[in-house]
Design a protein around this motif. Structure first.
Motif, PDB file in Angstrom:
ATOM      1  N   GLY A 201       0.821  -1.196   0.000  1.00  0.00           N
ATOM      2  CA  GLY A 201       0.000   0.000   0.000  1.00  0.00           C
ATOM      3  C   GLY A 201       0.857   1.247   0.000  1.00  0.00           C
ATOM      4  N   ILE A 202       0.309   2.326  -0.523  1.00  0.00           N
ATOM      5  CA  ILE A 202       0.986   3.617  -0.527  1.00  0.00           C
ATOM      6  C   ILE A 202       0.079   4.651   0.120  1.00  0.00           C
ATOM      7  N   LEU A 203       0.673   5.743   0.552  1.00  0.00           N
ATOM      8  CA  LEU A 203      -0.085   6.835   1.148  1.00  0.00           C
ATOM      9  C   LEU A 203      -0.534   7.797   0.054  1.00  0.00           C
ATOM     10  N   ASP A 204      -1.826   8.094   0.024  1.00  0.00           N
ATOM     11  CA  ASP A 204      -2.388   9.059  -0.915  1.00  0.00           C
ATOM     12  C   ASP A 204      -3.214  10.054  -0.111  1.00  0.00           C
ATOM     13  N   GLY A 205      -2.625  11.196   0.179  1.00  0.00           N
ATOM     14  CA  GLY A 205      -3.282  12.148   1.078  1.00  0.00           C
ATOM     15  C   GLY A 205      -3.298  11.604   2.487  1.00  0.00           C
ATOM     16  N   THR A 206      -4.485  11.344   3.031  1.00  0.00           N
ATOM     17  CA  THR A 206      -4.598  10.735   4.364  1.00  0.00           C
ATOM     18  C   THR A 206      -5.087   9.293   4.273  1.00  0.00           C
ATOM     19  N   ASP A 207      -5.162   8.765   3.060  1.00  0.00           N
ATOM     20  CA  ASP A 207      -5.630   7.391   2.846  1.00  0.00           C
ATOM     21  C   ASP A 207      -4.481   6.470   2.448  1.00  0.00           C
ATOM     22  N   ILE A 208      -4.688   5.194   2.721  1.00  0.00           N
ATOM     23  CA  ILE A 208      -3.801   4.154   2.208  1.00  0.00           C
ATOM     24  C   ILE A 208      -4.504   3.498   1.031  1.00  0.00           C
ATOM     25  N   VAL A 209      -3.787   3.385  -0.081  1.00  0.00           N
ATOM     26  CA  VAL A 209      -4.324   2.756  -1.283  1.00  0.00           C
ATOM     27  C   VAL A 209      -3.548   1.477  -1.558  1.00  0.00           C
ATOM     28  N   THR A 210      -4.252   0.375  -1.754  1.00  0.00           N
ATOM     29  CA  THR A 210      -3.613  -0.901  -2.065  1.00  0.00           C
ATOM     30  C   THR A 210      -3.186  -0.910  -3.529  1.00  0.00           C
TER      31      THR A 210
ATOM     32  N   LEU B 218      -6.218   3.409  10.334  1.00  0.00           N
ATOM     33  CA  LEU B 218      -6.970   2.173  10.549  1.00  0.00           C
ATOM     34  C   LEU B 218      -6.151   0.909  10.316  1.00  0.00           C
ATOM     35  N   SER B 219      -5.088   0.998   9.543  1.00  0.00           N
ATOM     36  CA  SER B 219      -4.392  -0.225   9.131  1.00  0.00           C
ATOM     37  C   SER B 219      -2.940  -0.252   9.577  1.00  0.00           C
ATOM     38  N   ALA B 220      -2.376  -1.453   9.597  1.00  0.00           N
ATOM     39  CA  ALA B 220      -0.945  -1.594   9.872  1.00  0.00           C
ATOM     40  C   ALA B 220      -0.130  -0.925   8.773  1.00  0.00           C
ATOM     41  N   LEU B 221      -0.598  -1.035   7.523  1.00  0.00           N
ATOM     42  CA  LEU B 221       0.072  -0.363   6.408  1.00  0.00           C
ATOM     43  C   LEU B 221       0.190   1.132   6.672  1.00  0.00           C
ATOM     44  N   GLY B 222      -0.939   1.738   7.015  1.00  0.00           N
ATOM     45  CA  GLY B 222      -0.953   3.175   7.232  1.00  0.00           C
ATOM     46  C   GLY B 222      -0.096   3.594   8.405  1.00  0.00           C
ATOM     47  N   LYS B 223      -0.195   2.857   9.497  1.00  0.00           N
ATOM     48  CA  LYS B 223       0.541   3.230  10.700  1.00  0.00           C
ATOM     49  C   LYS B 223       2.050   3.118  10.494  1.00  0.00           C
ATOM     50  N   VAL B 224       2.488   2.086   9.785  1.00  0.00           N
ATOM     51  CA  VAL B 224       3.931   1.924   9.601  1.00  0.00           C
ATOM     52  C   VAL B 224       4.472   2.954   8.614  1.00  0.00           C
ATOM     53  N   ILE B 225       3.670   3.326   7.606  1.00  0.00           N
ATOM     54  CA  ILE B 225       4.104   4.382   6.692  1.00  0.00           C
ATOM     55  C   ILE B 225       4.214   5.706   7.439  1.00  0.00           C
ATOM     56  N   LEU B 226       3.218   6.024   8.270  1.00  0.00           N
ATOM     57  CA  LEU B 226       3.261   7.256   9.053  1.00  0.00           C
ATOM     58  C   LEU B 226       4.454   7.268   9.999  1.00  0.00           C
ATOM     59  N   ALA B 227       4.718   6.140  10.636  1.00  0.00           N
ATOM     60  CA  ALA B 227       5.807   6.063  11.606  1.00  0.00           C
ATOM     61  C   ALA B 227       7.159   6.352  10.975  1.00  0.00           C
ATOM     62  N   PHE B 228       7.310   5.976   9.709  1.00  0.00           N
ATOM     63  CA  PHE B 228       8.606   6.140   9.050  1.00  0.00           C
ATOM     64  C   PHE B 228       8.631   7.310   8.065  1.00  0.00           C
ATOM     65  N   LEU B 229       7.623   8.164   8.123  1.00  0.00           N
ATOM     66  CA  LEU B 229       7.682   9.428   7.386  1.00  0.00           C
ATOM     67  C   LEU B 229       8.560  10.411   8.149  1.00  0.00           C
ATOM     68  N   GLY B 230       8.995  11.467   7.460  1.00  0.00           N
ATOM     69  CA  GLY B 230       9.674  12.545   8.156  1.00  0.00           C
ATOM     70  C   GLY B 230       8.717  13.199   9.136  1.00  0.00           C
ATOM     71  N   GLU B 231       9.269  13.842  10.156  1.00  0.00           N
ATOM     72  CA  GLU B 231       8.434  14.421  11.215  1.00  0.00           C
ATOM     73  C   GLU B 231       7.430  15.428  10.667  1.00  0.00           C
TER      74      GLU B 231
ATOM     75  N   LYS C  75       1.773  16.577   9.374  1.00  0.00           N
ATOM     76  CA  LYS C  75       0.798  17.140   8.432  1.00  0.00           C
ATOM     77  C   LYS C  75      -0.345  16.162   8.185  1.00  0.00           C
ATOM     78  N   VAL C  76      -0.011  14.876   7.976  1.00  0.00           N
ATOM     79  CA  VAL C  76      -1.051  13.873   7.715  1.00  0.00           C
ATOM     80  C   VAL C  76      -1.933  13.677   8.945  1.00  0.00           C
ATOM     81  N   ILE C  77      -1.317  13.581  10.113  1.00  0.00           N
ATOM     82  CA  ILE C  77      -2.091  13.354  11.343  1.00  0.00           C
ATOM     83  C   ILE C  77      -3.049  14.517  11.599  1.00  0.00           C
ATOM     84  N   ASN C  78      -2.590  15.736  11.329  1.00  0.00           N
ATOM     85  CA  ASN C  78      -3.446  16.899  11.542  1.00  0.00           C
ATOM     86  C   ASN C  78      -4.646  16.908  10.606  1.00  0.00           C
ATOM     87  N   GLN C  79      -4.502  16.297   9.434  1.00  0.00           N
ATOM     88  CA  GLN C  79      -5.593  16.276   8.454  1.00  0.00           C
ATOM     89  C   GLN C  79      -6.479  15.041   8.586  1.00  0.00           C
TER      90      GLN C  79
END
Length: 244
Positions: free
Chosen positions: A100-109, A133-146, A151-155
Motif C-alpha cells: 500500500g501507498i499513502l495518498d493524502g490521508t488514505d492508504i491505497v492498495t 486504521l491499518s498496519a500499512l498506514g501506521k507503519v508508513i506514518l511512523a517512518f515518514l519525516g516528522e 501534516k497527515v495526522i493533523n488532516q
C-alpha cells in the motif's frame, strides 16, 4: 507560441509540473527556473494557492492532494519490482500479502497476492482506507519525516471502526513512536474484528514510500506469531527497498 495557447495558463501548469517533480520550491527558485519576474510568479502562485492546488509553508510552495495524478515517482518501479518478493512471501506463509501507498490521508492498495487458505483476508488493488486504521498506514506514518507525519495526522479524521481503533491523536503519536522503534506495525483487529495484519515499511533514503503487509484471521495470526512474521516481512520490505 501557437495562436491557441494561453500563456498565463501554460506558466501556471509549468509551475505545477515543477512542484510535482521537486516536491517544494521557493518563489525565487521558480523565478530562476522559468525566467519569470517576481510579480508574475507571485500572482501565479497566489492564484494556485487560492484555488487549492498549491500550499505555502514557511517560504516554500508544494502541491496539494487536489492535484490529480500526484504520486510518488517510484510507484511504477515499485509495482513491478515487488511482484516476485510478494509471491515468494505469500507462498511461504500462506497468507494474503499486499503493498500500500499513502495518498493524502488514505492508504491505497497497489499490489495483492492472495493467500492459499480457504478462509483468508480479501483485498483488492485500488481499495483505500484512512491511514490510522491499518498496519500499512501506521507503519508508513511512523517512518515518514516528522513534518510529513505531523501534516497527515493533523488532516486525518480519526474515525472509529472497532473498539480497538486509535481515535486519540496523542495516543496515535505515541503508538507511532513504538512502531518506529520496533520496525513494524500491527493492526490488532482495529479495522475489523477477527482480522489481524502486520506491516513493514518500504524505505527510500530512510523514509517510507510504501509498506508491505500480510493479513489473516485473528484465530490463525495469533499475537505470539507477530515477532516471527514481522521478521519475515522486514526481510521482504528491505529487499524491495534495496532494489529501489
Amino acid at each position: 507560441m501557437s495562436q491557441y495557447e494561453v500563456a498565463t495558463l501554460k506558466k501556471g501548469l509549468m509551475i505545477l509540473d515543477a512542484l510535482l517533480i521537486e516536491e517544494s520550491m521557493t518563489l525565487s527558485e521558480l523565478m530562476r527556473k522559468f525566467s519569470l519576474n517576481k510579480s508574475t510568479t507571485f500572482r501565479l502562485l497566489y492564484t494556485l494557492e487560492l484555488m487549492g492546488y498549491v500550499e505555502k509553508e514557511d517560504q516554500s510552495y508544494s502541491v496539494t492532494d487536489k492535484v490529480a495524478g500526484r504520486a510518488n515517482p517510484y510507484n511504477a518501479k515499485l509495482s513491478w519490482l515487488s511482484v516476485s518478493p510478494l509471491y515468494q512471501l505469500s507462498s511461504e506463509i500462506g497468507e494474503t500479502v499486499y503493498i500500500g501507498i499513502l495518498d493524502g490521508t488514505d492508504i491505497v492498495t497497489t499490489q495483492v497476492v492472495d493467500g492459499t487458505h480457504s478462509v483468508r483476508s480479501h483485498t483488492q488493488v485500488g481499495e483505500r482506507s484512512p491511514a490510522h486504521l491499518s498496519a500499512l498506514g501506521k507503519v508508513i506514518l511512523a517512518f515518514l519525516g516528522e513534518q510529513g507525519r505531523g501534516k497527515v495526522i493533523n488532516q486525518l479524521k480519526l474515525t472509529q471502526k472497532t473498539e480497538n481503533t486509535f481515535v486519540d491523536p496523542h495516543l496515535l503519536k505515541e503508538h507511532l513512536k513504538v512502531i518506529r522503534e520496533q520496525g513494524y506495525a500491527v493492526d490488532d483487529e482495529e479495522t475489523e474484528i477477527g482480522l489481524r495484519c502486520i506491516a513493514a515499511p518500504i524505505l527510500l533514503k530512510d523514509e517510507s514510500i510504501a509498506a508491505v503487509a500480510l493479513s489473516g484471521p485473528a484465530v490463525r495470526l495469533k499475537k505470539n506469531m507477530d515477532r516471527s512474521l514481522s521478521k519475515r516481512l522486514i526481510q521482504c520490505s528491505e529487499g524491495i527497498s534495496k532494489m529501489l
